[in-house]
Design an enzyme around this catalytic site. Sequence first.
Site, PDB file in Angstrom:
ATOM      1  N   ARG A  54      -9.089  -8.882   3.641  1.00 22.97           N
ATOM      2  CA  ARG A  54      -8.052  -8.267   4.470  1.00 22.97           C
ATOM      3  C   ARG A  54      -8.238  -6.748   4.545  1.00 22.97           C
ATOM      4  NH1 ARG A  54      -2.753  -6.065   3.397  1.00 22.97           N
ATOM      5  NH2 ARG A  54      -1.137  -6.770   4.870  1.00 22.97           N
TER       6      ARG A  54
ATOM      7  N   HIS B 259       0.213  -3.622  11.049  1.00 21.12           N
ATOM      8  CA  HIS B 259       1.326  -4.441  11.551  1.00 21.12           C
ATOM      9  C   HIS B 259       1.621  -4.158  13.026  1.00 21.12           C
ATOM     10  CE1 HIS B 259       1.888  -5.896   7.528  1.00 21.12           C
ATOM     11  NE2 HIS B 259       1.908  -4.650   7.095  1.00 21.12           N
TER      12      HIS B 259
ATOM     13  N   GLN C 200       0.828  -1.194   0.000  1.00 17.67           N
ATOM     14  CA  GLN C 200       0.000   0.000   0.000  1.00 17.67           C
ATOM     15  C   GLN C 200       0.870   1.255   0.000  1.00 17.67           C
ATOM     16  OE1 GLN C 200      -3.280  -0.643   2.569  1.00 17.67           O
ATOM     17  NE2 GLN C 200      -3.969   1.486   2.580  1.00 17.67           N
TER      18      GLN C 200
ATOM     19  N   SER D 158       4.291  -6.393   2.722  1.00 17.78           N
ATOM     20  CA  SER D 158       2.952  -6.346   3.315  1.00 17.78           C
ATOM     21  C   SER D 158       1.927  -6.923   2.340  1.00 17.78           C
ATOM     22  CB  SER D 158       2.623  -4.909   3.716  1.00 17.78           C
ATOM     23  OG  SER D 158       1.428  -4.844   4.463  1.00 17.78           O
ATOM     24  N   LEU D 159       1.015  -6.111   1.829  1.00 19.98           N
ATOM     25  CA  LEU D 159       0.037  -6.550   0.834  1.00 19.98           C
ATOM     26  C   LEU D 159       0.710  -7.295  -0.313  1.00 19.98           C
ATOM     27  CD1 LEU D 159      -2.643  -6.347  -0.909  1.00 19.98           C
ATOM     28  CD2 LEU D 159      -1.735  -4.127  -1.652  1.00 19.98           C
TER      29      LEU D 159
ATOM     30  N   GLN E 130       1.152 -11.964   9.767  1.00 23.95           N
ATOM     31  CA  GLN E 130       1.692 -10.732   9.196  1.00 23.95           C
ATOM     32  C   GLN E 130       0.946  -9.480   9.640  1.00 23.95           C
ATOM     33  OE1 GLN E 130       0.696  -8.684   5.678  1.00 23.95           O
ATOM     34  NE2 GLN E 130       2.278  -9.769   4.521  1.00 23.95           N
TER      35      GLN E 130
END
Length: 291
Positions: free
Chosen positions: A112, A195, A9, A87-88, A244
């Site tokens: 998510r 996170h 992102q 991440s994503l 995660q």
Amino acid sequence: MKAYVFPGQGAQFTGMGKDLYENNERARYFFDTANSILGFDLKEVMFTGTADEQKQTKVTQPAIFVHSVAVALTSDSFKPDMVAGHSLGEFSALVASGALAFEDALRLVSTRALAMQRACEINPSTMAAILGLDDAKVEQICASITDEIVVAANYNCPGQLVISGSIKGIDVACEKMKAAGARRALPLQVGGAFHSPLMEPARKELADAIASTAFKAPLCPIYQNVNALPATDVSVIKENLISQLTSPVRWTQSVQNMVKDGATTFVECGPGKVLQGLVKKIAPEVEAASL
């Protein structure tokens, strides 16, 4: 050896994927399928939407995912020895490496994104970028704030660590970081404390979705955010993917481990060039490019 990496992102921009959609028949499948699965015109927001429209979590995450997968899987030169995603981007990497079907992964990405948005509404929170302090010092300062939640969230590259937590906690941490010599302690325009433990409601929701989704062993190792280690075992991949959301993104360590394991070229798949820049700061000796 080539490592292919996928952004998270923040890499979005107006017009992303438009040329690919208009000029590549295979790419159109990914965009059109996304529209039918998500129930709204994702590509229209990607191609012509405003920055504010694209910043909505329910839009941003699927948009970057779709663009990244389309870039990788429509390229004849995509032949990874290893993959990783920030991440994503880990979901994009899993599709590109054959561990997840595109349609299944998109549903997970959408779940998510919406779950993260709901978690943000439950616990108003934020993140901040800390520049110019070593990781150990940032961790020490976060740990010293005991009456609020503040944790290290993104180990992006040496001297650049993003922290995540409650709004008050981040304010206190930023002052402490500057007092300790940080070059900058910059609050980020994000919807919440990604996170961090504040994403626990989203983690539970995502865990249920992942449990009911079919995974296959990837064609090459995927270096996952949670521990920066290569994984090919499906049960390990799923467990790490769930963890995660409430754990830090160990990007610095992931790149270091990929280099140690033989990667000499890093190729970014997706919008922007953020990861190329981070890779060059982590490992100046390697090549970094876009697909």
